[in-house]
Design a protein around this motif. Structure first.
Motif, mmCIF file in Angstrom:
data_model
loop_
_atom_site.group_PDB
_atom_site.id
_atom_site.type_symbol
_atom_site.label_atom_id
_atom_site.label_comp_id
_atom_site.label_asym_id
_atom_site.label_seq_id
_atom_site.Cartn_x
_atom_site.Cartn_y
_atom_site.Cartn_z
ATOM 1 N N VAL A 149 0.852 -1.183 0.000
ATOM 2 C CA VAL A 149 0.000 0.000 0.000
ATOM 3 C C VAL A 149 0.890 1.235 0.000
ATOM 4 C CG1 VAL A 149 -1.835 1.240 1.212
ATOM 5 C CG2 VAL A 149 -1.776 -1.265 1.281
ATOM 6 N N THR A 150 0.636 2.135 -0.935
ATOM 7 C CA THR A 150 1.376 3.399 -0.997
ATOM 8 C C THR A 150 0.377 4.543 -1.009
ATOM 9 O OG1 THR A 150 1.428 3.453 -3.412
ATOM 10 C CG2 THR A 150 3.271 2.364 -2.302
ATOM 11 N N GLY A 151 0.870 5.704 -0.684
ATOM 12 C CA GLY A 151 0.002 6.872 -0.692
ATOM 13 C C GLY A 151 0.763 8.133 -1.026
ATOM 14 N N ASN A 152 0.029 9.112 -1.529
ATOM 15 C CA ASN A 152 0.593 10.439 -1.752
ATOM 16 C C ASN A 152 -0.512 11.477 -1.644
ATOM 17 O OD1 ASN A 152 -0.797 10.145 -4.134
ATOM 18 N ND2 ASN A 152 0.945 10.421 -5.460
ATOM 19 N N ILE A 153 -0.117 12.721 -1.545
ATOM 20 C CA ILE A 153 -1.067 13.833 -1.498
ATOM 21 C C ILE A 153 -1.043 14.488 -2.876
ATOM 22 C CG2 ILE A 153 -1.685 15.999 -0.357
ATOM 23 C CD1 ILE A 153 -1.777 13.673 1.565
ATOM 24 N N ASN A 154 -2.214 14.595 -3.530
ATOM 25 C CA ASN A 154 -2.248 15.186 -4.867
ATOM 26 C C ASN A 154 -2.295 16.712 -4.790
ATOM 27 O OD1 ASN A 154 -4.938 15.955 -4.403
ATOM 28 N ND2 ASN A 154 -5.778 14.264 -5.594
ATOM 29 N N ASP A 155 -2.358 17.371 -5.944
ATOM 30 C CA ASP A 155 -2.337 18.829 -6.013
ATOM 31 C C ASP A 155 -3.562 19.477 -5.378
ATOM 32 O OD1 ASP A 155 0.080 18.683 -7.315
ATOM 33 O OD2 ASP A 155 -0.803 18.836 -9.325
ATOM 34 N N GLN A 156 -4.657 18.743 -5.257
ATOM 35 C CA GLN A 156 -5.869 19.266 -4.623
ATOM 36 C C GLN A 156 -5.877 19.034 -3.109
ATOM 37 O OE1 GLN A 156 -6.194 17.155 -7.450
ATOM 38 N NE2 GLN A 156 -6.235 18.952 -8.766
ATOM 39 N N GLY A 157 -4.821 18.437 -2.594
ATOM 40 C CA GLY A 157 -4.729 18.169 -1.164
ATOM 41 C C GLY A 157 -5.424 16.889 -0.731
ATOM 42 N N GLU A 158 -5.811 16.049 -1.675
ATOM 43 C CA GLU A 158 -6.479 14.795 -1.354
ATOM 44 C C GLU A 158 -5.445 13.696 -1.169
ATOM 45 O OE1 GLU A 158 -10.483 15.255 -4.056
ATOM 46 O OE2 GLU A 158 -8.621 14.696 -5.047
ATOM 47 N N ALA A 159 -5.737 12.796 -0.253
ATOM 48 C CA ALA A 159 -4.868 11.640 -0.045
ATOM 49 C C ALA A 159 -5.271 10.556 -1.040
ATOM 50 C CB ALA A 159 -5.016 11.125 1.380
ATOM 51 N N GLU A 160 -4.311 10.124 -1.831
ATOM 52 C CA GLU A 160 -4.542 9.061 -2.800
ATOM 53 C C GLU A 160 -3.804 7.807 -2.346
ATOM 54 O OE1 GLU A 160 -3.114 10.798 -6.437
ATOM 55 O OE2 GLU A 160 -5.099 11.608 -6.907
ATOM 56 N N ILE A 161 -4.526 6.716 -2.236
ATOM 57 C CA ILE A 161 -3.973 5.445 -1.787
ATOM 58 C C ILE A 161 -4.010 4.465 -2.955
ATOM 59 C CG2 ILE A 161 -4.255 3.525 -0.168
ATOM 60 C CD1 ILE A 161 -3.534 6.134 1.217
ATOM 61 N N SER A 162 -2.899 3.762 -3.164
ATOM 62 C CA SER A 162 -2.822 2.722 -4.198
ATOM 63 C C SER A 162 -2.516 1.393 -3.516
ATOM 64 C CB SER A 162 -1.719 3.044 -5.205
ATOM 65 O OG SER A 162 -2.007 4.241 -5.879
ATOM 66 N N ILE A 163 -3.289 0.381 -3.884
ATOM 67 C CA ILE A 163 -3.104 -0.951 -3.319
ATOM 68 C C ILE A 163 -2.690 -1.888 -4.452
ATOM 69 C CG2 ILE A 163 -4.203 -2.876 -2.113
ATOM 70 C CD1 ILE A 163 -6.126 -0.694 -0.960
ATOM 71 N N TYR A 164 -1.450 -2.354 -4.351
ATOM 72 C CA TYR A 164 -0.905 -3.312 -5.316
ATOM 73 C C TYR A 164 -0.979 -4.675 -4.644
ATOM 74 C CZ TYR A 164 1.012 1.094 -6.990
ATOM 75 O OH TYR A 164 1.152 2.390 -7.414
ATOM 76 N N TRP A 165 -1.578 -5.657 -5.328
ATOM 77 C CA TRP A 165 -1.756 -6.942 -4.661
ATOM 78 C C TRP A 165 -1.574 -8.111 -5.613
ATOM 79 C CZ3 TRP A 165 -6.491 -9.853 -5.272
ATOM 80 C CH2 TRP A 165 -7.447 -9.225 -6.090
ATOM 81 N N LEU A 166 -1.185 -9.221 -5.005
ATOM 82 C CA LEU A 166 -0.961 -10.475 -5.723
ATOM 83 C C LEU A 166 -1.879 -11.543 -5.143
ATOM 84 C CD1 LEU A 166 2.939 -10.616 -5.595
ATOM 85 C CD2 LEU A 166 1.565 -9.886 -7.528
ATOM 86 N N PHE A 167 -2.429 -12.351 -6.037
ATOM 87 C CA PHE A 167 -3.194 -13.521 -5.625
ATOM 88 C C PHE A 167 -2.588 -14.707 -6.337
ATOM 89 C CE2 PHE A 167 -6.685 -16.517 -6.594
ATOM 90 C CZ PHE A 167 -6.917 -16.958 -5.300
ATOM 91 N N GLU A 168 -2.140 -15.696 -5.577
ATOM 92 C CA GLU A 168 -1.455 -16.880 -6.099
ATOM 93 C C GLU A 168 -0.295 -16.463 -7.004
ATOM 94 O OE1 GLU A 168 -4.467 -19.366 -7.852
ATOM 95 O OE2 GLU A 168 -5.128 -20.078 -5.886
ATOM 96 N N ASP A 169 0.501 -15.519 -6.529
ATOM 97 C CA ASP A 169 1.678 -14.985 -7.216
ATOM 98 C C ASP A 169 1.377 -14.357 -8.570
ATOM 99 O OD1 ASP A 169 3.404 -15.673 -5.132
ATOM 100 O OD2 ASP A 169 3.616 -17.715 -5.906
ATOM 101 N N GLU A 170 0.132 -13.995 -8.811
ATOM 102 C CA GLU A 170 -0.247 -13.318 -10.051
ATOM 103 C C GLU A 170 -0.692 -11.897 -9.711
ATOM 104 O OE1 GLU A 170 -3.693 -13.734 -13.395
ATOM 105 O OE2 GLU A 170 -2.711 -15.571 -12.726
ATOM 106 N N GLU A 171 -0.082 -10.919 -10.388
ATOM 107 C CA GLU A 171 -0.399 -9.520 -10.124
ATOM 108 C C GLU A 171 -1.828 -9.215 -10.560
ATOM 109 O OE1 GLU A 171 1.304 -5.125 -11.280
ATOM 110 O OE2 GLU A 171 2.624 -6.857 -11.400
ATOM 111 N N GLN A 172 -2.540 -8.503 -9.696
ATOM 112 C CA GLN A 172 -3.931 -8.137 -9.941
ATOM 113 C C GLN A 172 -4.015 -6.636 -10.223
ATOM 114 O OE1 GLN A 172 -6.355 -10.585 -9.968
ATOM 115 N NE2 GLN A 172 -4.640 -11.970 -9.654
ATOM 116 N N PRO A 173 -5.119 -6.169 -10.815
ATOM 117 C CA PRO A 173 -5.254 -4.732 -11.093
ATOM 118 C C PRO A 173 -5.148 -3.906 -9.802
ATOM 119 C CG PRO A 173 -6.965 -5.962 -12.221
ATOM 120 C CD PRO A 173 -6.254 -6.923 -11.314
ATOM 121 N N THR A 174 -4.445 -2.799 -9.903
ATOM 122 C CA THR A 174 -4.257 -1.906 -8.754
ATOM 123 C C THR A 174 -5.586 -1.295 -8.343
ATOM 124 O OG1 THR A 174 -2.039 -1.382 -9.518
ATOM 125 C CG2 THR A 174 -3.031 0.152 -7.954
ATOM 126 N N ILE A 175 -5.808 -1.216 -7.047
ATOM 127 C CA ILE A 175 -7.009 -0.582 -6.508
ATOM 128 C C ILE A 175 -6.594 0.792 -6.007
ATOM 129 C CG2 ILE A 175 -8.779 -0.677 -4.725
ATOM 130 C CD1 ILE A 175 -8.539 -3.746 -4.884
#
Length: 110
Positions: A80-106
């Motif tokens: 899980v990573t996060g950053n603050i965008n130009d509008q001041g909103e917190a954006e969270i990205s969730i990178y995940w694997l299921f059975e060692d296969e990369e899944q679409p980022t949430i």
């Protein structure tokens, strides 16, 4: 493994059922869209509402989300990573694997 889709959907008169990676995606979305203490029998399940919080260190929020997801969805590997965008909103990205296969980022905006 089978489970109910999230959000709940009715298909042909029955609740929609998903399997494998889609099931765990549904678990992640359920956790992220549930407010802390919303579920009476699971008061630690869900995400704290950060709407009116001053966020000085986004990595703490990302770490809290990762800890919660690891506790309630231990079958997947995630980062899980996060950053603050130009509008001041917190954006969270969730990178995940299921059975060692990369899944679409949430992605989530708090």
């Amino acid at each position: 493994m089978n489970g109910l889709n999230f959000p709940l959907q009715i298909v042909n008169g029955n609740l929609s059922v998903v399997t494998d990676g889609n099931l765990y995606k549904a678990h992640i979305l359920s956790f992220l869209q549930t407010e802390l203490r919303e579920r009476v029998m699971r008061p630690q399940y869900g995400l704290k509402d950060y709407l009116f919080e001053t966020i000085s260190d986004i990595t703490l929020i990302a770490a809290n989300i990762k800890t919660g997801l690891q506790q309630y969805v231990p079958e997947i590997q995630l980062e899980v990573t996060g950053n603050i965008n130009d509008q001041g909103e917190a954006e969270i990205s969730i990178y995940w694997l299921f059975e060692d296969e990369e899944q679409p980022t949430i992605r989530l905006t708090l």
